[in-house]
Design an enzyme around this catalytic site. Sequence first.
Site, short mmCIF file in Angstrom:
data_model
loop_
_atom_site.label_atom_id
_atom_site.label_comp_id
_atom_site.label_asym_id
_atom_site.label_seq_id
_atom_site.Cartn_x
_atom_site.Cartn_y
_atom_site.Cartn_z
N ALA A 52 41.93 44.70 47.24
CA ALA A 52 41.01 45.17 47.23
C ALA A 52 41.55 46.44 46.60
O ALA A 52 41.34 47.11 45.88
CB ALA A 52 41.53 46.77 49.04
N HIS A 286 29.02 29.07 34.40
CA HIS A 286 28.67 30.27 33.52
C HIS A 286 27.32 29.32 33.03
O HIS A 286 25.84 29.36 33.96
CB HIS A 286 28.61 31.20 33.55
C1 BG6 Z 1 34.40 35.63 33.04
C2 BG6 Z 1 35.09 34.81 32.42
O1 BG6 Z 1 33.83 34.69 34.66
O2 BG6 Z 1 33.18 36.27 32.26
C3 BG6 Z 1 35.69 36.05 31.28
O3 BG6 Z 1 36.26 34.48 33.43
C4 BG6 Z 1 34.32 36.76 30.52
O4 BG6 Z 1 36.81 35.35 30.12
C5 BG6 Z 1 33.56 37.04 31.43
O5 BG6 Z 1 34.97 37.69 29.70
C6 BG6 Z 1 32.16 37.79 30.84
O6 BG6 Z 1 31.89 38.24 32.02
P1 BG6 Z 1 30.45 39.30 31.80
O7 BG6 Z 1 29.95 39.35 33.58
O8 BG6 Z 1 30.94 40.80 31.08
O9 BG6 Z 1 29.80 38.66 30.61
#
Ligand code: BG6
Length: 811
Positions: A52, A286
């Site tokens: 948290a 992602h």
């Molecule tokens: C995270 C990665 O999952 O996503 C990071 O570990 C990356 O390396 C980040 O910077 C990017 O997320 P966003 O939401 O800022 O595009």
Amino acid sequence: MNCPALFLGIFSVVRRLPGSWKMLTVAVCVTLLGYLQAQELQGHVSIILLGATGDLAKKYLWQGLFQLYLDEAGKGHSFSFHGAALTAPKQGQELMTKALESLSCPQDVTPSRCVELKGQFLRLSQYRQLKTAEDYQTLSKDIEAQVQQEGLREAGRIFYFSVPPFAYADIARNINSSCRPGPGAWLRVVLEKPFGHDHLSAQQLATELGSFFQEEEMYRVDHYLGKQVVAQILPFRDQNRQVLDGLWNRHHVERVEVIMKETVDAEGRASFYEEYGVIRDTLQNHLTEILTLVAMELPPNVSSSEAVLRHKLQAFQALRGLQKGSAVLGQYQTYSGQVRRELQKPDSFHSLTPTFAAVLVHVDNLRWEGVPFILMSGKALDERVGYVRVLFKNRAFCVQSERHWASERCQCLPRQIIFHIGHGELGHPAILVSRNLFRPSLPTQTWREVQDRPGLRLFGRPLSDYYAYSPVGEQDAYSILLSHIFHRRKESFITTENLLASWVFWTPLLDSLAREAPRLYPAGAESGHLLDFEFSGGQLFFSQQHPEQLVPGPGSAPRPSDFQVLRATYRESPLVSAWPEELISKLAEDIEATAVQAVRRFGKFHLALSGGSSPIALFQQLATGHFGFPWAHTHLWLADERCVPLSDPESNFQGLQAHLLQHVRVPYYNIHPMPVHLHQRLCAEEDQGAQTYAREISALVTNSSFDLVLLGMGTDGHTASLFPQSPAGLDGEQLVVLTESPLRPHQRMSLSLPLINRAKKVAVLVMGRRKREIAMLVSRVGHEPKKWPISGVLPRSGQLVWYMDFEAFLG
Ligand code: BG6
């Protein structure tokens, strides 16, 4: 009474009523049923945020929980929020209070109301140290006591694991053994990546978690699935189904780009980044998740979690395996220095971890065959932007000059759909559709048209060329995902099956690239065109040669072109020797010349091919560089096969299919896989597969004499699937035989030596240092097929040619 029973009861009464009464009664009953169902769901929800006081909690999770409270508290649920960590109570409470001070209210809430709402939320949020098994037991007792005291019904508990993965197992064990809610209430645990490092570790972690939690209790977060534009991909495809049905396929889509560029580097995160690198950090999760949302078949009902997840899994399963050549890697120049500093490495340390990667992916199904999907992500690049771009093919030609091209109607302008995830020149999430494509339909309450910004150009065209929509209110991904967890919308999370499917896809590439040196780039705009890449024939490569590679320095290794193709003899037959690339080119040329000649003389060309790793480069070369090859008149046969189903990655036919057949146009009836899989079993003598194949050869190949047989040579002297010490197929009448290999899979089917020796031409391809010893040995032995089956290859009236690379021939 439970709902279905109540409904059946109502239904049997209504059936006996007259028409209008019937309708009225049904309406009342449905309302009543809805009310009863809502009652059943409502109750007290405890949310336990583990970690948290950590960064993620401070930046996103507390804000997301506050939003959840604002959205749901008025609908009959009561909440309590338990911030937990290992920190001692006093210090932990202080840290947590600090994190909560920065909570913000939605724009439409007045400042005084905001103070009130924050006050309510703070009163419901407490810090507690969760360290020992007793701490968890106490937590559970406290929740039960609170529920009882306040006369509430417990609806469920959510545990959010915002902690490093090494802490997962202990926490999971404690929750499972002493923190599950009583009967009738649900448990949900929320997990953050990394979910493993490769397929094996992901599987181990999944098995461990699976021993504590049911699949439906686990919510694995990929925060990109909560980004507004990403979450809109499926609804967009659904709402525009009518138009997209005809367009969303290989006939119309030129390519798909899934891109995530960042300007930040990995400073401060070296211990994590050095172990994971860009592919594990963003592509495996992602970008792959987004790719599947674009590529998957759209289920009839996109709000069915079960159907969405099933279709997604099918999309994973259709991904073509990646080769080393499917990717290019880069690393920003200061990365190794950062790792040395943060991890106290010696000055001599140089990291091989990529911070930039581009990967060419193909989806092997009828919808997407041949469409390149480009996945790209990197740190320290020139801009921060994320998007998916679906570029459509354009076959139109416009006669009038460009100044007459009106964007709505002109078929000559590029046609594209862009799911703009965020940042970039546009600066916010949006969905863009070229005006010459169609006007998209989006939910009007939550999406609105973007105002034109003269001068702004996106993907080569002014913003005014697009129908552009953006969300009415921007929402953070974590707020959206917390709401989806609360509403059990499992389609926004990663199931164990999908997670493992993703690792199955990525692990071989990661393994093959583990020792590859990434190309160094200066970072930001200074990288210029150094990272630009191109793709063709399933391979992806940097457009620019590396400057250092253009001028070989003193002592640099000899390059293939420094050597001529060498011609000599080996076992009294012609030998062609060269570096691998040239050797393969020469062999491919010779095969094409033989094919052209055979088709000219006999109208067809019968080619028998071996499996294994050596011919793969040859298949690729034939598939991509030989446009004059008479494929339409070529019959393809197998020289040998492993007794596995034809779809098995071990199958020789599968290799042929992946690297050659799917790229060329050979008529189906000219393709002759070996019948190793008959009657649902593999290579059973009784099924007479070998005899069937022999009959097929006798029927189609004049005198059973192939125009060309391509063979290899094993380190034990085997060829095709004829092994030393295994007499089958070395002599006698049989054309095709079942044999035993010392290596798995043991059972094989093979052309026999007598059949091979009837061929008009036999080419033996031998590559790599591993073959050096056997090549030396075989050069000296006589005709001893029992010991070295390859020594029995001696076409009766045909020609034998050896193709050996320098490593095999010269060592
Ligand atoms: C995270 C990665 O999952 O996503 C990071 O570990 C990356 O390396 C980040 O910077 C990017 O997320 P966003 O939401 O800022 O595009």
